[in-house]
Motif scaffolding. Structure first.
Motif, PDB file in Angstrom:
ATOM      1  N   UNK A 115      46.548 -32.953  75.645  1.00 37.04           N
ATOM      2  CA  UNK A 115      45.430 -33.829  75.312  1.00 37.04           C
ATOM      3  C   UNK A 115      45.356 -34.061  73.802  1.00 37.04           C
ATOM      4  N   UNK A 116      45.618 -33.029  73.028  1.00 33.14           N
ATOM      5  CA  UNK A 116      45.604 -33.183  71.568  1.00 33.14           C
ATOM      6  C   UNK A 116      46.732 -34.086  71.092  1.00 33.14           C
ATOM      7  N   UNK A 117      47.878 -34.035  71.752  1.00 34.14           N
ATOM      8  CA  UNK A 117      48.985 -34.932  71.414  1.00 34.14           C
ATOM      9  C   UNK A 117      48.581 -36.377  71.650  1.00 34.14           C
ATOM     10  N   UNK A 118      47.970 -36.643  72.802  1.00 33.34           N
ATOM     11  CA  UNK A 118      47.538 -38.008  73.104  1.00 33.34           C
ATOM     12  C   UNK A 118      46.445 -38.458  72.139  1.00 33.34           C
ATOM     13  N   UNK A 119      45.529 -37.575  71.790  1.00 31.99           N
ATOM     14  CA  UNK A 119      44.481 -37.914  70.824  1.00 31.99           C
ATOM     15  C   UNK A 119      45.099 -38.260  69.470  1.00 31.99           C
ATOM     16  N   UNK A 120      46.153 -37.548  69.098  1.00 33.16           N
ATOM     17  CA  UNK A 120      46.852 -37.828  67.841  1.00 33.16           C
ATOM     18  C   UNK A 120      47.516 -39.194  67.870  1.00 33.16           C
ATOM     19  N   UNK A 121      48.185 -39.512  68.965  1.00 34.39           N
ATOM     20  CA  UNK A 121      48.859 -40.807  69.096  1.00 34.39           C
ATOM     21  C   UNK A 121      47.840 -41.945  69.010  1.00 34.39           C
ATOM     22  N   UNK A 122      46.713 -41.781  69.699  1.00 29.57           N
ATOM     23  CA  UNK A 122      45.673 -42.812  69.674  1.00 29.57           C
ATOM     24  C   UNK A 122      45.114 -42.970  68.264  1.00 29.57           C
ATOM     25  N   UNK A 123      44.839 -41.869  67.594  1.00 28.70           N
ATOM     26  CA  UNK A 123      44.265 -41.921  66.247  1.00 28.70           C
ATOM     27  C   UNK A 123      45.201 -42.617  65.265  1.00 28.70           C
ATOM     28  N   UNK A 124      46.471 -42.296  65.323  1.00 27.56           N
ATOM     29  CA  UNK A 124      47.441 -42.912  64.415  1.00 27.56           C
ATOM     30  C   UNK A 124      47.601 -44.392  64.731  1.00 27.56           C
ATOM     31  N   UNK A 125      47.662 -44.744  66.013  1.00 31.40           N
ATOM     32  CA  UNK A 125      47.825 -46.147  66.409  1.00 31.40           C
ATOM     33  C   UNK A 125      46.632 -46.981  65.957  1.00 31.40           C
ATOM     34  N   UNK A 126      45.419 -46.453  66.134  1.00 29.77           N
ATOM     35  CA  UNK A 126      44.225 -47.172  65.690  1.00 29.77           C
ATOM     36  C   UNK A 126      44.220 -47.328  64.172  1.00 29.77           C
ATOM     37  N   UNK A 127      44.651 -46.298  63.473  1.00 31.38           N
ATOM     38  CA  UNK A 127      44.711 -46.369  62.010  1.00 31.38           C
ATOM     39  C   UNK A 127      45.638 -47.497  61.563  1.00 31.38           C
ATOM     40  N   UNK A 128      46.786 -47.602  62.191  1.00 31.80           N
ATOM     41  CA  UNK A 128      47.738 -48.659  61.833  1.00 31.80           C
ATOM     42  C   UNK A 128      47.133 -50.033  62.084  1.00 31.80           C
ATOM     43  N   UNK A 129      46.513 -50.223  63.254  1.00 30.12           N
ATOM     44  CA  UNK A 129      45.892 -51.512  63.565  1.00 30.12           C
ATOM     45  C   UNK A 129      44.754 -51.829  62.594  1.00 30.12           C
ATOM     46  N   UNK A 130      43.901 -50.831  62.344  1.00 36.22           N
ATOM     47  CA  UNK A 130      42.719 -51.055  61.513  1.00 36.22           C
ATOM     48  C   UNK A 130      43.091 -51.386  60.080  1.00 36.22           C
ATOM     49  N   UNK A 131      44.069 -50.703  59.537  1.00 34.45           N
ATOM     50  CA  UNK A 131      44.400 -50.892  58.118  1.00 34.45           C
ATOM     51  C   UNK A 131      45.319 -52.088  57.874  1.00 34.45           C
TER      52      UNK A 131
END
Length: 255
Positions: A115-131
């Protein structure tokens, strides 16, 4: 003379936990029914609401970048524990795991790592889109703090998912999880600010763990509602302990 050799041939507890976590993560990554809703929904929602509907609104894009990170953590925790544990109970996998010569903690730690791996992937992906597309500006430290918040936020939300997984039958688990996942997301202000909703919703939100997790994340970018950090941490810690104990009791009773 052979006893030391046998002992040295036994894998360490750390290696057992690492292998179990690796196998669990690979198993879930190869499951389209898990990967699509948990990884794609937060990203698709952010593209629609954070980028398209609020194009040029950096404040809205920042708010939704933070809130959909928590939304993704909620999804991967509830589905990763609730549905999978219910299915594994139904198939008898939990009884099989108990019979294996492995530490009892390996099963739970493997799911937490997944679950932490998936949370990490989501967080990084959102960061890329947002920035890159949303005009969001966060420092490296803010990104690290948001990532850490989402990863550690798995603990209380996974506790709830684990408890649900020990209570509901396998064929009803997805429906029950969705009945918890979607309303809890809305009532916690993960889709839109609570200030745009009726006042009584804010009172309901204070009883929900995703709201407290979101408030910790919003503090990083200065969008929180002003309560002290220790209050949110204390509520989440209490929620984690209570629901993990309830789930453990249920598993010990029924398996």
């Amino acid at each position: 003379m052979s006893t030391p050799a046998v002992a040295s041939a036994q894998p360490s507890r750390l290696r057992i936990h690492a292998l179990e976590a690796r196998n669990e993560s690979l198993r879930m990554l190869r499951s389209p029914m898990f990967v699509f809703p948990t990884l794609m929904f937060p990203l698709l929602f952010y593209v629609m609401f954070g980028l398209l509907l609020n194009h040029g609104n950096a404040k809205a894009a920042t708010y939704l970048y933070v809130s959909y990170g928590v939304f993704g953590t909620l999804g991967t925790s509830l589905f990763g524990f609730g549905v999978s544990v219910a299915n594994e109970r139904n198939l008898g996998h939990l009884l099989y795991k108990r019979a294996l010569p492995m530490p009892p903690s390996a099963y739970l730690i493997a799911k937490l790592a997944m679950a932490m791996l998936f949370a990490t992937i989501i967080s990084i992906s959102l960061f890329v889109l947002a920035t890159t597309l949303g005009g969001v500006h966060v420092t490296a430290m803010q990104f690290a703090e948001l990532l850490l918040t989402n990863v550690l936020g798995v603990l209380p939300l996974a506790a709830l998912g684990l408890y649900i997984g020990t209570r509901v039958p396998a064929n009803g688990a997805p429906a029950v999880i969705n009945l918890v996942y979607l309303p809890m997301s809305l009532l916690s202000g993960l889709w839109m600010p609570l200030s745009t909703m009726p006042p009584f919703i804010s009172k309901i939100a204070m009883a929900l763990p995703p709201w407290h997790l979101a408030q910790i994340a919003f503090k990083v970018v200065g969008y929180d509602s002003g309560q002290p950090l220790w209050l949110h941490v204390a509520v989440l810690a209490a929620f984690t302990i209570v629901f993990f104990l309830l789930a453990q009791r249920r598993l010990q009773r029924n398996g």
